[in-house]
Write a protein that holds these residues in place. Structure first.
Motif, PDB file in Angstrom:
ATOM      1  N   ALA A  88       0.832  -1.209   0.000  1.00 51.35           N
ATOM      2  CA  ALA A  88       0.000   0.000   0.000  1.00 51.35           C
ATOM      3  C   ALA A  88       0.865   1.257   0.000  1.00 51.35           C
ATOM      4  CB  ALA A  88      -0.922  -0.001   1.217  1.00 51.35           C
ATOM      5  N   ALA A  89       1.970   1.233   0.771  1.00 55.94           N
ATOM      6  CA  ALA A  89       2.872   2.392   0.823  1.00 55.94           C
ATOM      7  C   ALA A  89       3.513   2.646  -0.539  1.00 55.94           C
ATOM      8  CB  ALA A  89       3.951   2.168   1.880  1.00 55.94           C
ATOM      9  N   VAL A  90       3.961   1.560  -1.189  1.00 53.76           N
ATOM     10  CA  VAL A  90       4.565   1.678  -2.519  1.00 53.76           C
ATOM     11  C   VAL A  90       3.527   2.190  -3.513  1.00 53.76           C
ATOM     12  CG1 VAL A  90       5.587   0.384  -4.436  1.00 53.76           C
ATOM     13  CG2 VAL A  90       6.299  -0.102  -2.081  1.00 53.76           C
ATOM     14  N   ALA A  91       2.315   1.623  -3.440  1.00 53.57           N
ATOM     15  CA  ALA A  91       1.242   2.046  -4.354  1.00 53.57           C
ATOM     16  C   ALA A  91       0.871   3.518  -4.130  1.00 53.57           C
ATOM     17  CB  ALA A  91       0.009   1.159  -4.138  1.00 53.57           C
ATOM     18  N   LEU A  92       0.843   3.943  -2.863  1.00 53.09           N
ATOM     19  CA  LEU A  92       0.503   5.326  -2.545  1.00 53.09           C
ATOM     20  C   LEU A  92       1.514   6.301  -3.164  1.00 53.09           C
ATOM     21  CD1 LEU A  92      -1.259   7.343  -0.928  1.00 53.09           C
ATOM     22  CD2 LEU A  92       0.300   7.006   0.995  1.00 53.09           C
ATOM     23  N   ILE A  93       2.795   5.980  -3.006  1.00 50.76           N
ATOM     24  CA  ILE A  93       3.850   6.833  -3.571  1.00 50.76           C
ATOM     25  C   ILE A  93       3.750   6.845  -5.097  1.00 50.76           C
ATOM     26  CG2 ILE A  93       6.357   7.100  -3.838  1.00 50.76           C
ATOM     27  CD1 ILE A  93       6.577   5.864  -0.990  1.00 50.76           C
ATOM     28  N   TRP A  94       3.526   5.670  -5.674  1.00 44.86           N
ATOM     29  CA  TRP A  94       3.405   5.567  -7.134  1.00 44.86           C
ATOM     30  C   TRP A  94       2.217   6.362  -7.655  1.00 44.86           C
ATOM     31  CZ3 TRP A  94      -0.522   3.145 -10.062  1.00 44.86           C
ATOM     32  CH2 TRP A  94      -0.274   3.110 -11.452  1.00 44.86           C
ATOM     33  N   LEU A  95       1.080   6.235  -6.947  1.00 46.19           N
ATOM     34  CA  LEU A  95      -0.126   6.956  -7.369  1.00 46.19           C
ATOM     35  C   LEU A  95       0.051   8.474  -7.275  1.00 46.19           C
ATOM     36  CD1 LEU A  95      -2.780   4.654  -5.636  1.00 46.19           C
ATOM     37  CD2 LEU A  95      -2.530   4.983  -8.100  1.00 46.19           C
ATOM     38  N   GLU A  96       0.770   8.932  -6.244  1.00 54.21           N
ATOM     39  CA  GLU A  96       1.000  10.359  -6.084  1.00 54.21           C
ATOM     40  C   GLU A  96       1.953  10.894  -7.159  1.00 54.21           C
ATOM     41  OE1 GLU A  96      -0.507  12.626  -4.144  1.00 54.21           O
ATOM     42  OE2 GLU A  96      -1.813  10.905  -3.770  1.00 54.21           O
ATOM     43  N   LEU A  97       2.989  10.114  -7.462  1.00 53.82           N
ATOM     44  CA  LEU A  97       3.946  10.539  -8.488  1.00 53.82           C
ATOM     45  C   LEU A  97       3.308  10.513  -9.873  1.00 53.82           C
ATOM     46  CD1 LEU A  97       7.195   8.713  -7.277  1.00 53.82           C
ATOM     47  CD2 LEU A  97       6.688  11.167  -7.134  1.00 53.82           C
ATOM     48  N   ALA A  98       2.369   9.574 -10.068  1.00 58.72           N
ATOM     49  CA  ALA A  98       1.726   9.444 -11.376  1.00 58.72           C
ATOM     50  C   ALA A  98       0.654  10.497 -11.609  1.00 58.72           C
ATOM     51  CB  ALA A  98       1.113   8.052 -11.522  1.00 58.72           C
ATOM     52  N   THR A  99       0.255  11.188 -10.517  1.00 56.82           N
ATOM     53  CA  THR A  99      -0.805  12.221 -10.653  1.00 56.82           C
ATOM     54  C   THR A  99      -0.330  13.433 -11.416  1.00 56.82           C
ATOM     55  OG1 THR A  99      -1.758  11.483  -8.546  1.00 56.82           O
ATOM     56  CG2 THR A  99      -2.420  13.647  -9.353  1.00 56.82           C
TER      57      THR A  99
END
Length: 435
Positions: A424-435
């Motif tokens: 979830a932490a990795v996905a959260l960072i990825w989702l924020e960077l991809a925004t």
């Protein structure tokens, strides 16, 4: 006559046996119940409302997933407190390098204050909806003053008693779905048959649910409150922990986490069965969720939902501020405890006062609750996997825990939680960077 009297006697004796058992169960409820109820704070209600409004009943199954994970981790934290007679921060200070403790504190402190601020804003906004003549910020000031009075005025046991009664307010969320038409066969199917969509929006809400339900400050609060509870009851540090004490702790934690997930389930159900069919997708705040319910589910649903938000804030904010103060007190080793009077633990209560006022002032600096929750999620996402790994390590360390190390089931659920929270932490960072 004899044949009818005997069954009646049996019924009477059965009721007599059940009554003490029920009383004992109610007596065991304490830190675990309060911790579970505090997890359903106004910020959490926003997340669950978003899940229901955006994806209908598709995420109902997450309540079944998070319950055993929460129960396992909170149970470990509670056992650490009971066995070591120290909170989690105290264990970190004594058994781990200082940088580990400071890493956790650096990320937890701003996250907790932001969470407090978002909850105060949510409570004020919802109260303003109920009484439009009074501005939202005035309500926020009122709630902050009320909470400070309660925390400073009342000792731990009275405070815990108040919080336990406030937990009943969360039952309001269990009523709302029954006020509108439901297809219960669909509810059952969505609950027990998981459905996952591998798109950004759905993955984002799954990450948000995990981050909201498994929050680092609850680990600290649970361990410390077990210590506080034992100290209040006159129990001193001992080399072993009575099996009954551990059994009572497990019952308390399991009931608290079940209650937390039950509320989560019904909030998602409310939003999924009322807002989603009406095409309402953008729910960023609790007042938006309450307002959206009003024309669709009626005034009663709207009022119950709004009052529930205020109740959750009154439970959650003392837990957030208290966990923060205990963290700092155990780190710097100054006098602490909700059982102590203000003049006996001035620095302890000063941290609570500063954290609530800082949260209240968040609005003055132009930081919205939505933005605050985003920052909180990122900070919690970074610290949660680290803390879970540490809790697992302490829980299996015989030098610290003696014979009360984790069971194989606790370890299995704990490592599953660690894997999911890391993902979830990795996905959260990825989702924020991809925004």
């Amino acid at each position: 006559m004899a044949s009818t009297a005997n069954p009646a006697g049996k019924t009477s004796s059965t009721k007599t046996r059940r009554s003490p058992r029920l009383k004992r169960l109610l007596k065991t409820l304490g830190p675990g119940l309060v911790t579970g109820a505090s997890d359903d704070d106004p910020s959490g209600i926003v997340t669950y409302s978003q899940a229901g409004s955006q994806f209908g009943l598709t995420t109902l199954w997450t309540a079944l997933l998070t319950f055993p994970l929460m129960a396992a981790i909170q149970g470990m934290a509670a056992r650490i407190g009971l066995v070591t007679n120290h909170g989690l921060t105290g264990c970190l200070r004594m058994h781990y390098p200082k940088w580990v403790l400071f890493f956790v504190l650096i990320f937890c402190f701003p996250a907790v204050i932001l969470n407090i601020g978002a909850d105060i804003q949510g409570m004020g906004a919802v109260a303003h909806l109920l009484v439009p003549a009074i501005p939202a910020f005035s309500f926020s000031i009122l709630f902050t003053a009320l909470l400070l009075y309660m925390i400073i005025k009342y000792p731990y046991q009275k405070m815990a008693g108040l919080l336990k009664w406030l937990c009943l307010g969360l039952l309001l969320y269990l009523i709302v779905p029954f006020l509108v038409h439901q297809e219960w066969s669909g509810v059952v199917r969505r609950t027990f048959v998981p459905e996952i969509h591998f798109d950004k929006g759905f993955l984002s809400i799954l990450v948000a649910i995990l981050g909201t339900t498994i929050s680092p400050h609850l680990f600290f609060w649970q361990a410390t409150m077990e210590v506080e509870d034992q100290q209040h009851n006159g129990a001193k540090k001992q080399l072993f922990v009575d099996k009954r004490v551990l059994k009572d702790m497990r019952s308390d934690v399991n009931i608290g986490m079940f209650f937390s997930n039950l509320v989560m389930f019904f909030v998602i159900l409310t939003a999924g069965s009322v807002l989603f069919p009406a095409g309402i997708r953008n729910i960023d705040t609790v007042e938006q969720a309450a307002l959206a319910l009003k024309p669709l589910a009626g005034n009663l649903s709207y009022v119950l939902f709004a009052i529930g938000v205020i109740g959750t804030g009154l439970i959650a904010i003392p837990v957030l501020a208290g966990s923060l103060s205990y963290m700092l007190a155990e780190t710097l080793q100054f006098s602490m405890g909700l059982d102590k009077k203000f003049n006996e633990a001035k620095r302890f209560y000063a941290v609570i006062i500063v954290s609530l006022i800082a949260g209240l002032c968040m609005q003055s600096f132009g930081l919205s609750a939505v933005r605050a929750l985003l920052y909180t999620a990122i900070l919690y996402g970074i610290t949660a996997p680290v803390l879970i790994a540490i809790i697992l390590h302490i829980g299996n360390n015989k030098k610290i825990m003696g014979s009360n190390t984790n069971s194989w089931l606790s370890n299995l659920l704990g490592f599953l939680t660690l894997i999911l929270m890391t993902a979830a932490a990795v996905a959260l960072i990825w989702l924020e960077l991809a925004t």
